[in-house]
Enzyme design. Structure first.
Site, PDB file in Angstrom:
ATOM      1  N   ASP A  51      -5.526  -6.428   6.161  1.00 31.90           N
ATOM      2  CA  ASP A  51      -6.728  -5.713   5.744  1.00 31.90           C
ATOM      3  C   ASP A  51      -7.835  -6.729   5.459  1.00 31.90           C
ATOM      4  OD1 ASP A  51      -8.429  -3.815   4.783  1.00 31.90           O
ATOM      5  OD2 ASP A  51      -7.253  -3.270   3.031  1.00 31.90           O
ATOM      6  N   LYS A  73       3.302 -15.106   2.788  1.00 38.79           N
ATOM      7  CA  LYS A  73       3.206 -15.800   1.505  1.00 38.79           C
ATOM      8  C   LYS A  73       4.655 -16.064   1.083  1.00 38.79           C
ATOM      9  CE  LYS A  73       0.652 -17.376  -1.894  1.00 38.79           C
ATOM     10  NZ  LYS A  73      -0.240 -18.527  -1.739  1.00 38.79           N
ATOM     11  N   ASP A  76      -3.253 -17.963   2.259  1.00 41.67           N
ATOM     12  CA  ASP A  76      -4.414 -18.657   1.693  1.00 41.67           C
ATOM     13  C   ASP A  76      -4.951 -19.690   2.682  1.00 41.67           C
ATOM     14  OD1 ASP A  76      -1.894 -19.688   1.213  1.00 41.67           O
ATOM     15  OD2 ASP A  76      -2.407 -20.680  -0.656  1.00 41.67           O
ATOM     16  N   ASP A 107     -11.074  -8.155   8.280  1.00 42.11           N
ATOM     17  CA  ASP A 107     -12.506  -8.058   7.945  1.00 42.11           C
ATOM     18  C   ASP A 107     -13.164  -9.430   7.964  1.00 42.11           C
ATOM     19  OD1 ASP A 107     -12.433  -5.339   7.665  1.00 42.11           O
ATOM     20  OD2 ASP A 107     -13.435  -5.326   5.715  1.00 42.11           O
ATOM     21  N   TYR A 122       0.820  -1.210   0.000  1.00 44.13           N
ATOM     22  CA  TYR A 122       0.000   0.000   0.000  1.00 44.13           C
ATOM     23  C   TYR A 122       0.859   1.266   0.000  1.00 44.13           C
ATOM     24  CZ  TYR A 122      -4.064  -2.917   1.245  1.00 44.13           C
ATOM     25  OH  TYR A 122      -5.057  -3.860   1.259  1.00 44.13           O
TER      26      TYR A 122
END
Ligand code: NAD
Length: 364
Positions: free
Chosen positions: A254, A198, A230, A258, A138
């Protein structure tokens, strides 16, 4: 202990008022707090021409903690991006150096049927997601697009963002996670950190994994496991209770925070904290300003009240006061009191102020 109170827009003032009631009750019992109010968001734009006026920023910087309601007002959705109410939160994060976002996903047994998962999978869920907030893709450099004839995306051949983490950035977020796991262990949790990466595909996350492992050497009392993102996304819906503390980068955090929030099924119940290197922080509910119910006196104030509890625990060094608030919330739920968003047959639906009063009464 100085607290900057920034209610903001929509339901912000209504829910913050209830958290303030709770804090004032603790003050009456001897906790020494100084509360100072500031304008933020659309209200601040309307009165000061900026969603984050200089005076508010000064107040927040001088405070030990910020209690934040929510920002966002449809009246200002057409303004230039830098003037929109939501910019206030980004400005506060940047100016206060808030790099660690803590989001507990806690499902009180009384609300187990609010989840979209089977009650036996989520009842009693109590996990903490620690998301790095200021690095990762980001904020990567370079970023951009190639071969766009006029600078617009239409006609460009490709676009790119760069994923990047520095050693100090990973070290400090890992420390927050290990310390949180240690504190939770003292309160009866397993004391385990799951670092989500990852590393099988991305160099940045192989580095992340290595640095987290190095930092772990200073926390032998805390267990560390690594998990690919994942798999973590899958395990969160399959067997969420096997997690304790999850630590991860900005983008994965992020998404996973959620996902974890929704395990509990009730957005009005979820607090959050964003901390800086001095452990000063901003505390706010995970939801927004809910313009659809603003001014109606029906918003659920519990996420904000629980954010105030997090503030006492993480920034103000008052864990007992924090636990007292959390127990009081549990008591009112057990008594069957519900705001409309979490109401079920057989429970008593109350408004925002009545819920705040009930928590104050349950503080004992
Ligand atoms: P929202 O979280 O405000 O509302 C989503 C839904 O949940 C609505 O139906 C709302 O009524 C309900 N809801 C939210 N909080 C509730 C509560 N405490 N009690 C009962 N019901 C509740 O999200 P949205 O509608 O997408 O966004 C509204 C505004 O909030 C937008 O301007 C958005 O930019 C802003 N926003 C701000 C923040 C923040 O201040 N940190 C976060 C998210 C969204």
């Amino acid at each position: 202990m100085k607290i900057a109170v920034l209610p903001g827009d929509g339901i912000g003032p209504e829910i913050v008022a209830e958290a303030v009631k709770v804090l004032q009750r603790l003050e009456a019992d001897g906790l020494r707090l100084t509360l100072e109010w500031g304008a933020v968001g659309g209200n601040a734009y309307a009165s000061h021409g900026s969603p984050l006026p200089e005076a508010t920023l000064k107040l927040a910087k001088a405070a030990d903690a910020v209690l934040f309601g929510a920002v966002g007002d449809p009246r200002f959705d057409t303004l230039d991006r830098h003037l929109r109410p939501e910019q206030a939160i980004l400005g506060l994060r940047k100016n206060l150096g808030l790099f660690a976002n803590l989001r507990p996903a806690l499902l009180y047994a009384e609300l187990a049927s609010a989840s979209s998962l089977k009650p036996e999978i989520v009842a009693g869920l109590d996990i903490l997601i620690v998301r790095e907030l200021t690095g990762d893709i980001y904020f990567g450099q370079p970023r951009g697009r190639r071969k766009s004839p006029d600078g617009a995306f239409q006609g460009a051949d490709e676009a790119f963002d760069t994923m990047r983490y520095s050693r100090p950035e990973i070290e400090r977020i890992a420390e927050v996670a290990f310390q949180a796991a240690r504190a939770r262990k003292a309160a009866g949790h397993p004391g385990k950190v799951t670092s989500v990466d990852k590393a099988n595909v991305l160099e940045t996350f192989q580095f992340w994994k290595d640095v987290v492992t190095e930092v772990h050497a200073q926390y032998p009392d805390v267990q560390l496991e690594h998990m690919y993102v994942d798999n973590a996304a899958m395990q969160l819906v399959r067997e969420p209770k096997k997690f304790d503390v999850i630590v991860t980068g900005n983008m994965f955090g992020d998404i996973l925070s959620d996902e974890a929030a929704m395990l509990t099924g009730s957005i009005g119940m979820l607090p959050s904290a964003s901390l800086n290197a001095e452990r000063r922080g901003l505390y706010e509910p995970s939801h927004g300003s809910a313009p659809d119910i603003a001014g109606k006196g029906v918003a659920n104030p519990l996420a904000t009240i629980l954010s105030a509890a997090m503030m006492l625990r993480y920034s103000l060094g008052e864990p007992e006061a924090a636990t007292r608030i959390e127990r009081a919330v549990q008591t009112v739920l057990r008594q069957g009191m519900r705001t409309a968003d979490i109401a079920e047959p057989g429970t008593r639906t109350v408004g925002t102020a009545a819920m705040g009063d009930a928590v104050v009464a349950a503080l004992g």
